[in-house]
Write an enzyme that holds these catalytic residues in place. Structure first.
Site, PDB file in Angstrom:
ATOM      1  N   GLY A  19     -14.133  -5.279 -30.079  1.00 38.56           N
ATOM      2  CA  GLY A  19     -13.581  -6.613 -29.880  1.00 38.56           C
ATOM      3  C   GLY A  19     -13.590  -7.108 -28.446  1.00 38.56           C
ATOM      4  O   GLY A  19     -12.913  -8.093 -28.142  1.00 38.56           O
ATOM      5  N   VAL A  70     -19.159  -7.411 -37.771  1.00 43.78           N
ATOM      6  CA  VAL A  70     -18.647  -6.652 -38.915  1.00 43.78           C
ATOM      7  C   VAL A  70     -19.025  -7.269 -40.258  1.00 43.78           C
ATOM      8  O   VAL A  70     -18.873  -6.628 -41.295  1.00 43.78           O
ATOM      9  CB  VAL A  70     -17.113  -6.477 -38.833  1.00 43.78           C
ATOM     10  N   ALA A 100     -11.107 -16.766 -38.076  1.00 47.58           N
ATOM     11  CA  ALA A 100     -11.027 -17.599 -39.271  1.00 47.58           C
ATOM     12  C   ALA A 100     -11.793 -18.886 -38.993  1.00 47.58           C
ATOM     13  O   ALA A 100     -11.842 -19.351 -37.837  1.00 47.58           O
ATOM     14  CB  ALA A 100      -9.580 -17.926 -39.621  1.00 47.58           C
ATOM     15  N   TYR A 160      -0.098 -21.380 -36.527  1.00 50.11           N
ATOM     16  CA  TYR A 160      -0.791 -20.103 -36.703  1.00 50.11           C
ATOM     17  C   TYR A 160      -1.510 -20.059 -38.047  1.00 50.11           C
ATOM     18  O   TYR A 160      -2.482 -19.329 -38.217  1.00 50.11           O
ATOM     19  CB  TYR A 160       0.188 -18.942 -36.551  1.00 50.11           C
ATOM     20  N   LYS A 167      -2.649 -11.542 -41.086  1.00 52.75           N
ATOM     21  CA  LYS A 167      -2.015 -10.505 -40.263  1.00 52.75           C
ATOM     22  C   LYS A 167      -0.924  -9.766 -41.051  1.00 52.75           C
ATOM     23  O   LYS A 167      -0.697  -8.574 -40.822  1.00 52.75           O
ATOM     24  CB  LYS A 167      -1.429 -11.117 -38.993  1.00 52.75           C
ATOM     25  N   THR A 198      -6.114 -15.568 -24.181  1.00 49.21           N
ATOM     26  CA  THR A 198      -7.437 -15.036 -24.484  1.00 49.21           C
ATOM     27  C   THR A 198      -8.312 -16.143 -25.066  1.00 49.21           C
ATOM     28  O   THR A 198      -7.818 -17.187 -25.495  1.00 49.21           O
ATOM     29  CB  THR A 198      -7.350 -13.886 -25.494  1.00 49.21           C
ATOM     30  N   ALA A 200      -9.894 -15.997 -27.879  1.00 51.11           N
ATOM     31  CA  ALA A 200      -9.576 -16.106 -29.304  1.00 51.11           C
ATOM     32  C   ALA A 200      -8.336 -16.963 -29.521  1.00 51.11           C
ATOM     33  O   ALA A 200      -8.291 -17.807 -30.418  1.00 51.11           O
ATOM     34  CB  ALA A 200      -9.370 -14.724 -29.900  1.00 51.11           C
TER      35      ALA A 200
END
Length: 259
Positions: A19, A70, A100, A160, A167, A198, A200
């Site tokens: 990652g 992945v 996502a 979120y 998660k 970050t 992400a």
């Protein structure tokens, strides 16, 4: 700046960290601390575009860099095989990937598409189970497997969205993997960092507001650093945490305890 000093050594520990995106990614924060403490690493990034940014970091870490998407067939198997070829065995795995589709992430969960939900679950959650299975024959005694969660798994956090349920599934997966792999002495944990800037995280709506709220409300009155996240990962990798498994451990300046 990452302060990678500490009071214990990881000399002789060997592991895979997936990652890495750039020097601001949580995966890199963990890798920098573990390397400084003596661990040997293999690192991965998602594609050739990311490789441009990650290659200098991998060189700094003296770690082979492997591109691994992945979602591609056999990509994880190739990653694990290459890691074992370099390391000999695996003492730890750090899984720090989540994704996502933007249209699903920015919308209401109730409106999310089945395809988007499944893609987010595959990349962000089930990939950890697949990695664990592929690594299992190569794990040393009392190996540590770590993934990254967030408070939105346990609470409904504004903006979120889709990642909250994903998660939550990841944290449940950690408990089941801990139960199943504990018979062989292996330990499995989720770390739950507070918001950090970050690449992400920048995909979330109003992320700056989320960080400001964390600073205002957390007992320590600040955000956590990549170094602090990496130090927790180092503890979980070390033999000092040998009696722990199946937990979600927060490193968020205490934000998760306030309502």
């Amino acid at each position: 700046m990452i302060n990678t000093g500490g009071s214990f050594s990881l000399a002789g520990k060997r592991g895979l960290i997936i990652g890495l995106a750039n020097e601001h990614s949580i995966a890199y924060g963990c890798a920098a601390v573990l390397k400084k403490k003596g661990a040997s690493l293999v690192v991965s990034c998602v594609n050739e575009k990311a490789q441009t940014f990650v290659a200098p970091l991998a060189a700094e870490l003296e770690a082979p860099l492997i591109v691994c998407n992945v979602e591609q067939d056999d990509a994880l198997e190739s990653l694990v095989n290459a890691s074992v070829s370099h390391l000999g065995q695996i003492d730890f795995l750090i899984h720090s990937i989540a994704w996502a589709p933007k249209e699903d992430l920015h919308g209401r969960v109730i409106d999310s598409s089945a395809a988007g939900f499944l893609q987010a679950m595959n990349i962000s959650c089930h990939s950890f189970a697949r990695l664990a299975r592929l690594c299992e024959p190569h794990l040393s005694q009392s190996a540590s497997l770590i993934t990254m969660s967030y408070l939105g798994a346990d609470e409904a956090v504004a903006n979120y969205g889709l990642m909250g349920p994903v998660k939550a599934a990841l944290e449940s997966l950690v408990r089941y993997l801990a139960m199943e792999m504990g018979q062989s002495g292996h330990r499995v944990h989720a770390m739950s960092p507070g918001p950090v800037p970050t690449r992400a995280a920048s995909g979330l709506q109003d992320f700056d507001a989320l960080m400001s709220k964390a600073v205002a409300r957390s007992p320590l009155g600040r955000l956590v650093s990549l170094d602090e996240i990496g130090q927790l990962a180092a503890f979980l990798v070390s033999d000092a945490s040998s009696g722990m498994t199946g937990q979600t451990l927060y490193v968020d300046a205490g934000y998760h305890i306030v309502n």
